[in-house]
Write a protein that holds these residues in place. Structure first.
Motif, PDB file in Angstrom:
ATOM      1  N   LYS A 375       0.864  -1.179   0.000  1.00 13.62           N
ATOM      2  CA  LYS A 375       0.000   0.000   0.000  1.00 13.62           C
ATOM      3  C   LYS A 375       0.904   1.233   0.000  1.00 13.62           C
ATOM      4  CE  LYS A 375      -0.627   0.344   5.052  1.00 13.62           C
ATOM      5  NZ  LYS A 375      -1.625   0.367   6.149  1.00 13.62           N
ATOM      6  N   GLU A 376       0.408   2.299  -0.607  1.00 19.50           N
ATOM      7  CA  GLU A 376       1.174   3.537  -0.682  1.00 19.50           C
ATOM      8  C   GLU A 376       1.027   4.324   0.620  1.00 19.50           C
ATOM      9  OE1 GLU A 376       3.197   4.325  -2.992  1.00 19.50           O
ATOM     10  OE2 GLU A 376       2.671   2.910  -4.589  1.00 19.50           O
ATOM     11  N   THR A 377       2.123   4.888   1.071  1.00 20.96           N
ATOM     12  CA  THR A 377       2.113   5.748   2.260  1.00 20.96           C
ATOM     13  C   THR A 377       2.910   7.013   1.951  1.00 20.96           C
ATOM     14  OG1 THR A 377       4.165   4.919   3.259  1.00 20.96           O
ATOM     15  CG2 THR A 377       2.150   3.648   3.687  1.00 20.96           C
ATOM     16  N   ASP A 378       2.916   7.948   2.897  1.00 23.31           N
ATOM     17  CA  ASP A 378       3.706   9.165   2.719  1.00 23.31           C
ATOM     18  C   ASP A 378       5.192   8.857   2.594  1.00 23.31           C
ATOM     19  OD1 ASP A 378       1.395  10.583   2.920  1.00 23.31           O
ATOM     20  OD2 ASP A 378       1.629  11.059   5.060  1.00 23.31           O
ATOM     21  N   ARG A 379       5.597   7.710   3.134  1.00 22.76           N
ATOM     22  CA  ARG A 379       7.007   7.308   3.076  1.00 22.76           C
ATOM     23  C   ARG A 379       7.301   6.378   1.905  1.00 22.76           C
ATOM     24  NH1 ARG A 379       7.214   4.012   7.073  1.00 22.76           N
ATOM     25  NH2 ARG A 379       5.063   4.215   7.759  1.00 22.76           N
ATOM     26  N   GLY A 380       6.293   6.218   1.021  1.00 22.57           N
ATOM     27  CA  GLY A 380       6.458   5.321  -0.107  1.00 22.57           C
ATOM     28  C   GLY A 380       5.714   4.021   0.113  1.00 22.57           C
ATOM     29  N   PRO A 381       5.836   3.067  -0.811  1.00 23.07           N
ATOM     30  CA  PRO A 381       5.103   1.810  -0.684  1.00 23.07           C
ATOM     31  C   PRO A 381       5.652   0.930   0.435  1.00 23.07           C
ATOM     32  CG  PRO A 381       6.579   1.747  -2.579  1.00 23.07           C
ATOM     33  CD  PRO A 381       6.628   3.141  -2.057  1.00 23.07           C
ATOM     34  N   ILE A 382       4.747   0.279   1.176  1.00 24.47           N
ATOM     35  CA  ILE A 382       5.149  -0.674   2.211  1.00 24.47           C
ATOM     36  C   ILE A 382       4.347  -1.961   2.044  1.00 24.47           C
ATOM     37  CG2 ILE A 382       5.798   1.116   3.872  1.00 24.47           C
ATOM     38  CD1 ILE A 382       3.146   0.531   5.354  1.00 24.47           C
ATOM     39  N   ASP A 383       4.951  -3.079   2.440  1.00 26.29           N
ATOM     40  CA  ASP A 383       4.257  -4.360   2.378  1.00 26.29           C
ATOM     41  C   ASP A 383       3.144  -4.396   3.425  1.00 26.29           C
ATOM     42  OD1 ASP A 383       6.202  -4.903   0.561  1.00 26.29           O
ATOM     43  OD2 ASP A 383       7.231  -6.433   1.739  1.00 26.29           O
ATOM     44  N   VAL A 384       1.999  -4.964   3.044  1.00 25.31           N
ATOM     45  CA  VAL A 384       0.890  -5.073   3.993  1.00 25.31           C
ATOM     46  C   VAL A 384       0.961  -6.419   4.704  1.00 25.31           C
ATOM     47  CG1 VAL A 384      -0.556  -3.617   2.532  1.00 25.31           C
ATOM     48  CG2 VAL A 384      -0.766  -6.104   2.382  1.00 25.31           C
ATOM     49  N   PRO A 385       0.387  -6.521   5.904  1.00 28.39           N
ATOM     50  CA  PRO A 385       0.402  -7.797   6.642  1.00 28.39           C
ATOM     51  C   PRO A 385      -0.496  -8.837   5.973  1.00 28.39           C
ATOM     52  CG  PRO A 385      -0.105  -5.919   8.086  1.00 28.39           C
ATOM     53  CD  PRO A 385      -0.203  -5.429   6.686  1.00 28.39           C
ATOM     54  N   VAL A 386      -0.353 -10.064   6.400  1.00 31.09           N
ATOM     55  CA  VAL A 386      -1.192 -11.162   5.936  1.00 31.09           C
ATOM     56  C   VAL A 386      -2.661 -10.816   6.159  1.00 31.09           C
ATOM     57  CG1 VAL A 386      -1.922 -13.530   6.461  1.00 31.09           C
ATOM     58  CG2 VAL A 386       0.505 -12.989   6.250  1.00 31.09           C
ATOM     59  N   GLY A 387      -3.476 -11.044   5.148  1.00 31.11           N
ATOM     60  CA  GLY A 387      -4.912 -10.813   5.257  1.00 31.11           C
ATOM     61  C   GLY A 387      -5.365  -9.417   4.908  1.00 31.11           C
ATOM     62  N   GLU A 388      -4.424  -8.468   4.804  1.00 31.50           N
ATOM     63  CA  GLU A 388      -4.803  -7.086   4.502  1.00 31.50           C
ATOM     64  C   GLU A 388      -4.800  -6.857   2.989  1.00 31.50           C
ATOM     65  OE1 GLU A 388      -3.069  -2.679   5.550  1.00 31.50           O
ATOM     66  OE2 GLU A 388      -3.157  -4.164   7.168  1.00 31.50           O
ATOM     67  N   VAL A 389      -5.701  -6.009   2.531  1.00 33.46           N
ATOM     68  CA  VAL A 389      -5.841  -5.742   1.097  1.00 33.46           C
ATOM     69  C   VAL A 389      -4.885  -4.639   0.659  1.00 33.46           C
ATOM     70  CG1 VAL A 389      -7.414  -4.905  -0.704  1.00 33.46           C
ATOM     71  CG2 VAL A 389      -8.245  -6.498   1.044  1.00 33.46           C
ATOM     72  N   GLY A 390      -4.258  -4.846  -0.481  1.00 35.10           N
ATOM     73  CA  GLY A 390      -3.390  -3.840  -1.087  1.00 35.10           C
ATOM     74  C   GLY A 390      -3.214  -4.151  -2.555  1.00 35.10           C
ATOM     75  N   GLU A 391      -2.300  -3.437  -3.215  1.00 35.05           N
ATOM     76  CA  GLU A 391      -2.071  -3.677  -4.640  1.00 35.05           C
ATOM     77  C   GLU A 391      -1.090  -4.825  -4.831  1.00 35.05           C
ATOM     78  OE1 GLU A 391      -0.805  -1.494  -8.852  1.00 35.05           O
ATOM     79  OE2 GLU A 391      -0.785  -0.347  -6.983  1.00 35.05           O
ATOM     80  N   LEU A 392      -1.414  -5.715  -5.759  1.00 36.93           N
ATOM     81  CA  LEU A 392      -0.573  -6.865  -6.056  1.00 36.93           C
ATOM     82  C   LEU A 392       0.577  -6.467  -6.979  1.00 36.93           C
ATOM     83  CD1 LEU A 392      -0.030  -9.944  -5.981  1.00 36.93           C
ATOM     84  CD2 LEU A 392      -1.583 -10.147  -7.933  1.00 36.93           C
ATOM     85  N   LEU A 393       1.800  -6.836  -6.590  1.00 31.35           N
ATOM     86  CA  LEU A 393       2.991  -6.621  -7.404  1.00 31.35           C
ATOM     87  C   LEU A 393       3.633  -7.973  -7.702  1.00 31.35           C
ATOM     88  CD1 LEU A 393       2.529  -3.735  -6.257  1.00 31.35           C
ATOM     89  CD2 LEU A 393       5.013  -3.547  -5.983  1.00 31.35           C
ATOM     90  N   VAL A 394       4.203  -8.102  -8.919  1.00 32.82           N
ATOM     91  CA  VAL A 394       4.918  -9.327  -9.267  1.00 32.82           C
ATOM     92  C   VAL A 394       6.231  -8.959  -9.944  1.00 32.82           C
ATOM     93  CG1 VAL A 394       2.835 -10.748  -9.503  1.00 32.82           C
ATOM     94  CG2 VAL A 394       3.724  -9.535 -11.491  1.00 32.82           C
TER      95      VAL A 394
END
Length: 545
Positions: A375-394
């Motif tokens: 997910k995007e934050t003021d500090r840039g993108p961070i990984d979300v915890p298990v079960g949380e929704v965010g954008e998928l990257l590959v």
């Protein structure tokens, strides 16, 4: 330390599957040559009453390549293909590849404006087209770089063609000289321009290199075919459109690698498909959700031998859970879902064929692929915890080189090797991924995030509903409100009030559709994907007028 770095999904791999794929520097030409040598006398293609062995495919391809060379076709030239599923599709792509050319996929349902866009954008000078579509191409040819058109006729009627154009069989006799051997750099050389369907804006050419495609072929084989027993020269249904990357990689190229007999049908026609399955008894069937919905609608599906098919898979878009369970029950089968996109050649995730499938999951990452949710934050993108929704990257060797002549769009999609898919997803503790929705499709109603797919899954449980698309429409009070477009099963009835009352029992109030519109047909792409964007754009334009 990120959970995604730990790759919890690796524990789910079959013991025969390697964590990483050893991607050798091979081209599509190498795939073709090695396969022909290995399966020479086996049947490669069945097209109605005609069959072709691998050796015969090789012979036609050699003639085709020599004829292309005689016309001046050279490395880097673009060759547009505008055909339904036919053997000519394979002949063309492998011949173009032998000369180092670039195949340009053109949807045969395109109208003149769309054909013109792809031809001008790609700069294609050569094209093969079905005779019925030939007039459309000629309407726009003068606005493009197109020099020669090869015409395929599947019927008895003879189309008149212009000078510098050729009928396919006549074209094969042009080549009299042995074409030169062309060196291919699999990492850098583009094999295919796969134009996106336009559902996310202007249609763009996805540059797929030989390495991109060969990697994905090898990944799918390693993950899906290697762990299971399949017969010698197995029959597979090839009804997915070849002009779509799902059909091309997962059927055409993978089928070729595995020495399959591809049962080719030009398009999905329900009765023809079920009769073909009954007659040919295929080992494997690949489809998109709308195909399975159509099969579910057949009143006598159980009589056509679908329970004898060993392997079903679905991709292209999310499979409604209700429809998936109905199909499995009626065919006594296990239907595996996967996920991919044109920019990844296409497959990135799939349900392990040797494990119990998790309903609603698109599975786990293929070997050699990195995957995470951010997910995007003021500090840039961070990984979300298990079960949380965010954008998928590959990230992996099957990810595209970029968009053809679109540096800005390429830089937006590819960052440090990561492909930003634009899809919202979550991962569970075991490493299974779930697609929640398109990032751009999320509805914000009264400040609440509403995911259309969740509502669609609920509405699919209504006994009268055949298909459904949920969109957000402008609302002065809520910002956006939820609207459902539905079509009904044959002979069924349901009013707007009925559907809303049904939804109220199963959804929080802010998720319940405020508007329901019944239509005879919902818009679909050529591959059968329901087009949410088209309906959303209609509603936005309506609000502006």
């Amino acid at each position: 330390m990120s959970i995604y770095n730990d790759k919890p999904w690796l524990s789910l791999y079959h013991e025969s599957v390697e964590e990483r794929i050893e991607v050798k520097d091979l081209s599509l030409n190498d795939l073709f040559t090695q396969t022909v040598e290995k399966y020479k006398n086996k049947t490669a293609l069945t097209f109605y009453d005609r069959t072709f062995t691998y050796e015969q495919v090789d012979g036609i391809t050699k003639q085709y390549t020599a004829s292309l060379h005689s016309l001046g076709f050279t490395k880097g030239d673009r060759f547009a293909v505008m055909l339904p599923n036919t053997p000519h599709y394979l002949f063309t792509l492998f011949s173009v590849s032998k000369l180092g050319g670039i195949g340009v996929q053109v949807n045969p349902m395109y109208i003149e404006r769309e054909i013109e866009h792809v031809l001008k954008d790609s700069g294609a000078e050569y094209m093969i087209v079905l005779d019925q579509l030939y007039p459309r191409v000629k309407q726009v040819q003068k606005k493009t770089n197109l020099k020669h058109v090869i015409v395929v006729s599947l019927g008895s009627e003879v189309t008149e063609i212009e000078e510098n154009d050729f009928f396919f069989n006549d074209f094969l006799s042009l080549g009299t000289e042995q074409p030169p051997h062309v060196e291919i750099d699999p990492v850098e050389d583009i094999a295919m321009l796969q134009y996106t369907g336009g559902t996310t804006g202007v249609s763009k050419g996805v540059m797929l290199t030989h390495r991109n495609l060969m990697t994905n072929i090898e990944q799918i084989y390693e993950f899906m075919f290697k762990p299971i027993e399949y017969p010698d020269n197995p029959k597979i249904m090839s009804v997915l459109p070849m002009f779509h990357i799902y059909g091309l990689t997962c059927n055409v190229f993978l089928g070729f690698k595995c020495g399959c007999n591809q049962i080719i049908l030009p398009r999905f026609e329900l009765q023809e498909v079920v009769e073909t399955v009954k007659r040919e008894k295929p080992f494997q069937f690949s489809g998109v959700p709308t195909m399975y919905v159509a099969l579910n609608s057949h009143p006598k599906l159980e009589e056509y031998g679908f329970d004898q098919i060993s392997y079903f898979n679905s991709g292209g878009s999310a499979m409604p859970i209700e429809q998936l369970q109905t199909f499995e029950k009626r065919t006594n089968s296990n239907l595996c879902e996967g996920y991919g996109l044109s920019e990844a050649s296409p497959t990135t995730h799939f349900n392990p064929p040797t494990r119990d499938r998790k309903v609603g999951s698109v599975g786990i990452p293929l070997p050699g692929l990195e995957s995470k949710i951010i997910k995007e934050t003021d500090r840039g993108p961070i990984d979300v915890p298990v079960g949380e929704v965010g954008e998928l990257l590959v990230r992996g060797p099957q990810v595209m080189k970029g968009y053809w002549q679109r540096e800005e769009e390429t830089n937006a999609a590819l960052k440090e090797g990561w492909l930003y898919t634009g899809d919202l997803a979550r991962m569970d503790e075991e490493g299974y991924f779930y697609i929640v929705d398109r990032k751009k499709d999320m509805i914000i109603a009264s400040g609440f995030n509403v995911y259309p797919r969740e509502i669609e899954e609920i509405l699919y449980q209504h006994p009268a509903i055949q298909e459904v698309i949920v969109v957000g429409v402008p609302d002065e009070y809520r910002g956006e409100t939820v609207k459902a477009f539905i079509n009904l099963k044959s002979g069924e009835k349901a009013t707007e009030e009925d559907v809303i009352a049904f939804a109220r029992k199963l959804l929080a109030p802010y998720k319940v559709p405020s508007i329901v519109e019944v239509r005879d047909e919902l818009p679909k792409s050529a591959v059968g994907k329901l087009l949410r964007r088209k309906l959303r754009d209609e509603e936005i334009n309506k609000a502006r007028s």
